[in-house]
Design an enzyme around this catalytic site. Sequence first.
Site, PDB file in Angstrom:
ATOM      1  N   ASP A 154     -61.391   7.306  56.514  1.00  0.00           N
ATOM      2  CA  ASP A 154     -60.253   8.051  56.004  1.00  0.00           C
ATOM      3  C   ASP A 154     -60.699   9.189  55.082  1.00  0.00           C
ATOM      4  O   ASP A 154     -61.669   9.063  54.336  1.00  0.00           O
ATOM      5  CB  ASP A 154     -59.344   7.086  55.234  1.00  0.00           C
ATOM      6  CG  ASP A 154     -58.095   7.744  54.698  1.00  0.00           C
ATOM      7  OD1 ASP A 154     -57.279   8.194  55.515  1.00  0.00           O
ATOM      8  OD2 ASP A 154     -57.948   7.818  53.464  1.00  0.00           O
ATOM      9  N   GLU A 192     -61.653  11.071  60.049  1.00  0.00           N
ATOM     10  CA  GLU A 192     -60.417  11.818  59.837  1.00  0.00           C
ATOM     11  C   GLU A 192     -60.798  12.990  58.935  1.00  0.00           C
ATOM     12  O   GLU A 192     -60.853  12.875  57.718  1.00  0.00           O
ATOM     13  CB  GLU A 192     -59.359  10.947  59.158  1.00  0.00           C
ATOM     14  CG  GLU A 192     -57.997  11.632  59.103  1.00  0.00           C
ATOM     15  CD  GLU A 192     -57.304  11.537  57.760  1.00  0.00           C
ATOM     16  OE1 GLU A 192     -56.157  11.965  57.665  1.00  0.00           O
ATOM     17  OE2 GLU A 192     -57.919  11.043  56.791  1.00  0.00           O
TER      18      GLU A 192
END
Length: 633
Positions: A309, A363
């Site tokens: 993330d 990401e």
Amino acid sequence: MSNLKAISGYDRYLFHEGRHFRSYRMLGAQQGERAGVKGVRFAVWAPNAREVMVVGDFNGWSGEDKMRRLKSSGIWELFVPGLEPGALYKYQIVSAAGDVREKADPYAFWAEVRPLSASRVFGLDGYRWGDSQWQGGERLTGGVNKPMAIYEVHLGSWRRKTDGSFYSYRELADELSDYAADMGFTHLELLPVAEHPFDASWGYQATGYYAPTSRYGSPDDFKYFVDRCHQKGLGVILDWVPGHFCKDDHGLRMFDGSPLFESGWPARAENQGWGTLNFDFGKPEVWSFLISNAMYWFDIFHIDGLRVDAVANMIYLDYGRQEGGEWLPNEHGGRENLDAIAFLKKLNEAVHYYYPRALVIAEESTAWPLVSRPVYLGGLGFDYKWNMGWMNDTLRYVSLDPIHRQWEHRLLTFSLLYAFSENFLLPLSHDEVVHGKKSLLDKMPGDYWQKFANLRAFFGYFMAHPGKKLLFMGGEFGQFSEWYEGRGLDWLLLEYELHSKLHGFTRELVRFYRDDSCLWENDDNWRGFEWIDCHDSRQSVISFLRRADNDEHTVVVTNFTPVVRHGYRIGVPEAGSYREVLNSDRAEFGGSGVTNDELRAEPQAWHSQPFSVVLTVPPLATVYIKREAMREE
């Protein structure tokens, strides 16, 4: 039961060098025997503490069980005889200033159910796995020349029981794995399962990096979930957050009375946009903690991949920060976080050394180069990068009224200028259906029927565009309301015709994608893609070819207006009969039923192709066409 030897000097050396990639076997609460006595060895890194005690339900939460500091180390250790699995404990830490705080174990394998926050003793090695076939090589690896259709799920809100309570890991293991396998998905991607105190953080603000959240059961229950997924042919990817952590008092913040896991510089530590603290990647012990955590999920839970993330927040010191004191430049005056970049490279090298088939997905939302290229070639070493540019452009395009789409045609075509600069994954994720952004279905313009037609056309285009696929739960049947973590999806919508038909279309589309190697075999290079016509902005129609290694091709045509295009000629590369193999406008999918019978390629050059076919392009629809001889072969 294993013999608990003293923590070796070599283990400590590796930990303090940032190269102990199994430090979860050294620190935390380790069950075993010492001198023939069963018990638990506790060990914790707290270099700036004056004193550390283990407190728990076994000693009345008193400070009588004092730990000893190992020589030339910031690690404290204590063996407590007679403890059983499930025992509750924390570390009581006296800081250098004399302050006393109680902290959960950073390496705890299990925790109390929130809002309680104690750690639990748990043995890692008692579960008997049943996924030997999967581990032995039958799994889908998710390589660039393989299909990958990911179903992204938040376990706490995929379904809820009638009383509003959660399904357990074991209940989800059967229901969710059966559902995802039936839909044809290759992988599940789970929003973070690491222990976290606040439901609405969705797991992205963790306190227990080594503890699968107790909301849904025990660590062995989570193993059962992964095991069951593997037996159903599904890979399991975890969202993982190595960039920042939450500030709750029992967590990592000011762990030993000093900024230990975070930087001592507020401009580096504070993540004001998210109300969290950034990890300090300049500390080698933080490397050992996080890389060991990545290994832990592979070693102990047999997961198949990690989606990392907020990589941009890690690699840029000024990410989300204003000029003028909110951030500190690096030693060269730049905005790159050199320590975080080095950490990511080492993370990916280590994971791929021990697990060559593992997936590590970034990401990453900026133009940082070579994110998905090997470290030895100057890259960050990820396997895939989320294509945020494609996602933003296409969702903006399909949200427009069709009458205005002709003026924004570039939003459809721009992605092919960079489609092969990285190994991309196309995300239609949870982030796009919350906070006022509307659900995928509700983003679509037009009346009730047109919303569904738009979404089916978009899904058809999505599955045919180069790049692996990710779809967040609920999108497959047209969830109308935005996602909210506090309730289950609106499964009752499947009782309504258009939602049920959209669900059936998504199932057939995903299964077609998996079966048609043209749509994934050359996802990372121009051999697998060729425009037929990218210029028909006036009619908002695009057409292109996808090719497999054997030169088999699939023709894709999408009409982004509600106008039927009669007598529409497109170029094709070979003579012969062509036939529709998928049409999102079929009546069984909720469409208007505009379809094509056999299409005969004519020897009339068109669109730089030697042959052409004339078809009727249905309204707000995507059509896949294949040469008949190829289908027979």
